[in-house]
Every structure is written in structure tokens, then in C-alpha cells.
Write an enzyme that holds these catalytic residues in place. Structure first.
Site, PDB file in Angstrom:
ATOM      1  CB  ALA A  57      -0.962   0.116   1.116  1.00  0.00           C
TER       2      ALA A  57
ATOM      3  CG  ASP B 195      -3.458  -2.818   3.931  1.00  0.00           C
ATOM      4  OD1 ASP B 195      -4.302  -2.736   4.978  1.00  0.00           O
ATOM      5  OD2 ASP B 195      -2.908  -3.747   3.433  1.00  0.00           O
TER       6      ASP B 195
HETATM    7  C1  MEV Z   1      -4.304  -6.806   4.983  1.00  0.00           C
HETATM    8  O1  MEV Z   1      -3.579  -5.656   5.358  1.00  0.00           O
HETATM    9  C2  MEV Z   1      -5.853  -6.631   5.261  1.00  0.00           C
HETATM   10  C3  MEV Z   1      -6.696  -7.412   4.844  1.00  0.00           C
HETATM   11  O2  MEV Z   1      -8.053  -7.112   5.473  1.00  0.00           O
HETATM   12  C4  MEV Z   1      -6.892  -7.598   3.451  1.00  0.00           C
HETATM   13  C5  MEV Z   1      -7.746  -6.074   2.847  1.00  0.00           C
HETATM   14  O3  MEV Z   1      -8.360  -5.458   3.511  1.00  0.00           O
HETATM   15  O4  MEV Z   1      -7.545  -5.666   1.589  1.00  0.00           O
HETATM   16  C6  MEV Z   1      -6.404  -8.995   5.209  1.00  0.00           C
END
Ligand code: MEV
Length: 309
Positions: free
Chosen positions: A89, A130
Site C-alpha cells: 500500500a 491499507d
Molecule cells: C491486509 O492488510 C488486510 C486484509 O483485511 C485485506 C484487505 O483488507 O484488503 C487482510
């Protein structure tokens, strides 16, 4: 030529559940990725010819945002990649901001929207958590409806994520990195299969959403004991969804005697866990003894910014 930077993140509550529109809390941390952009003869990343398979996020961001001549892009990061700390991100956000700056300017919201498109294209199913926290910084609460401190809304298919600012005090967490690189896409898919087949998994997703709501209240009134308790409960629910791992369990167990609470953070599988503690040195020692790499992180860092024009 611009130099931009964007922070990594920890998810305090609600990972995976947020993909289904449930509430979640994420905090930007003082680990940053820097991105330098120059005009060039060819598209290059850190001196090498760009490759869609090696640089998927950078390639997707260029496709989405850039209409000009070739560029040479350099990245420099203190966020370990595949660690669950938002490195992809941060690269999507910092580069999108740099490219938009070269095209005339950007707002946090525009960067968050475009970087989310970049992440979704590369990763498949995703939520904007993110990319939004990396753009905005500080802390964000994602909800199903618009509330206090509303920032922006992002929608996809039938889902709407309302992003809110959380006015948090600076807080210190100990991160325990397992050293195991765990890409997010396959873990999100694993949860999707469960959620589609299993009523119990759908209930867990909703319970995680309720924990995020309670967690926001605890965060707002600085109730550390409650926060720790909710982190522990959130971790058990994520384990039941099958996204923890032996390495993560070891680090979480080792930290708990010295922490208010501990949980995996991000997609899981490998990646990292976080512990909330008043005695970071003791937690760091416990994480090291259990085979992990401790990182002391301060939450509440600034979002995307231009470092140099
Ligand atoms: C990843 O940091 C977080 C998840 O919830 C995936 C997302 O929200 O895109 C696992």
C-alpha cells in the site's frame, strides 16, 4: 523531480472482516517508504528495467496514473515487504502521489482511491483499509455508515467503506515480524472460501466487526486494558478463520505475559503480530527468544507527503 513518502500501518482490529464491509481500525506507523521519480530513457525501477511480475504495484500505478514519457523510479523502505505492515500500500500510495504531483497535484482522497484501484488490480479482492490509512496517516476507522470525523467513502460492487479520522494520541506498539513473507491475496481467498461455505465463518466475521466498534470506543477513551483484551479476542477469532500460523502463535504467546494484549496484524499466514505494552523491552526480548524480529513502532504517523519537489 518529486520525492514522496508514505507510511506503513498496523491493523489494530478488523482485518479480513473489513473485506466484507465490517468495521475496522488501522493506525499509520513510523516506518516509511520513500519514492523518487526522474524522467528517463526507459521505464526503470531501482535501476532495472520495469517488470510486471517483479514490480506489479509500480506497473499498475504507472498504467493508471501516468500518460507521459518514461520514468526511472527509486524506492527506499523501512517497511519489510510481505510483513503485513502495508509495504505494498505504501508503494502504491507514495508513487501515485508522486505521479499525480507531476500531473498537477493530488489530495489524500484521490491518492487513496487510485491506490486502492492499484492494490485491487494486483491483489484481487481487497478492502481500502491499507491504502486509505497510508494516504491519510494517523488512525482511521472504517464503518458501514458515515459518522463523526468522516473523511471519504470508497465503493466497489455492492460494498461501501466509510473512512473516518481517529484523533489518537501517539501510542507505542511492539511488532513481531515472523520473517515469513506472506502475500495477502491468497489469504483473502482462503477466507472467502470459508465465508461462502460456512455459516460459522460468517458469524466470526460479524463478531470481528463488533470488536472493532468496541475497540474504537476503548481507543477514544484511552482504555489500554480494554484494548488489550479486545486484541486478544480478535486474535482468537482470526485463528479460528485459519489465518494464523505456528510462527505467529509462538510470538503472540511469548508476548502476552508482558503485554495488555497481542494479535496478528494484516493478512496473517506469516507476516507480523503486534503487542500493546508498557514494557517494550521485555516484549522485544520475548519475541527474539521465540524466533521473531522485534520492531518498536510509534503509531499515529503522518500520511502521504511530498519530501522534496
Ligand atoms: C491486509 O492488510 C488486510 C486484509 O483485511 C485485506 C484487505 O483488507 O484488503 C487482510
Amino acid at each position: 523531480m518529486p520525492i514522496t513518502s508514505a507510511p506503513g500501518k498496523i491493523i489494530l482490529f478488523g482485518e479480513h472482516a473489513v473485506v466484507y464491509g465490517q468495521p475496522a481500525v488501522a493506525l499509520a506507523v513510523d516506518l516509511r517508504l520513500k519514492c523518487r521519480i526522474y524522467f528517463s530513457e526507459d521505464f526503470l525501477v531501482n535501476g532495472w528495467k520495469i517488470s510486471r511480475s517483479i514490480n506489479p504495484y509500480i506497473s499498475a500505478a504507472i498504467d493508471k496514473v501516468w500518460r507521459g514519457p518514461p520514468l526511472s523510479i527509486y524506492t527506499e523502505s523501512s517497511i519489510p515487504s510481505g510483513s503485513g505492515l502495508g509495504s505494498s500500500a505504501a508503494v502504491s500510495v507514495a508513487l501515485t502521489a508522486g505521479l499525480m504531483h507531476m500531473r498537477g497535484g493530488f489530495t489524500e482522497r484521490e491518492v487513496a482511491e487510485l491506490a486502492f484501484e492499484v492494490e485491487s488490480e494486483v491483489q484481487g479482492r481487497a478492502s481500502p483499509i491499507d491504502t486509505s490509512v497510508s494516504s491519510h496517516g494517523y488512525g482511521i476507522f472504517i464503518d458501514r455508515k458515515k459518522g463523526e470525523d468522516f473523511l471519504w467513502m470508497i465503493e466497489r460492487d455492492t460494498l461501501r467503506w466509510y473512512i473516518h479520522h481517529i484523533p489518537i494520541e501517539k501510542m507505542t506498539f511492539v511488532i513481531g515480524y515472523t520473517g515469513i513473507h506472506a502475500p495477502t491475496g491468497p489469504l483473502v481467498e482462503k477466507v472467502r472460501t470459508k465465508v461462502e461455505r460456512d455459516e460459522a465463518a460468517r458469524t466470526i466475521i460479524e463478531e470481528i466487526g463488533s470488536i472493532s466498534e468496541e475497540g474504537l470506543r476503548a481507543l477514544r477513551c484511552g482504555d489500554t486494558v480494554k484494548l488489550g483484551d479486545l486484541m486478544n479476542r480478535n486474535h482468537e477469532l482470526l485463528s479460528s478463520l485459519g489465518v494464523s500460523s505456528n510462527a505467529l502463535e509462538k510470538l503472540v504467546r511469548a508476548s502476552r505475559p508482558y503485554a495488555y494484549g497481542a494479535k496478528l496484524t494484516g493478512a496473517g499466514g506469516g507476516g507480523s503480530m503486534i503487542a500493546l505494552t508498557d514494557t517494550p523491552d521485555r516484549v522485544c526480548d520475548a519475541i527474539k527468544s521465540a524466533g521473531g524480529e522485534p520492531i518498536i513502532a510509534r503509531a499515529g504517523a503522518e500520511g502521504v507527503r511530498i519530501e522534496q519537489i
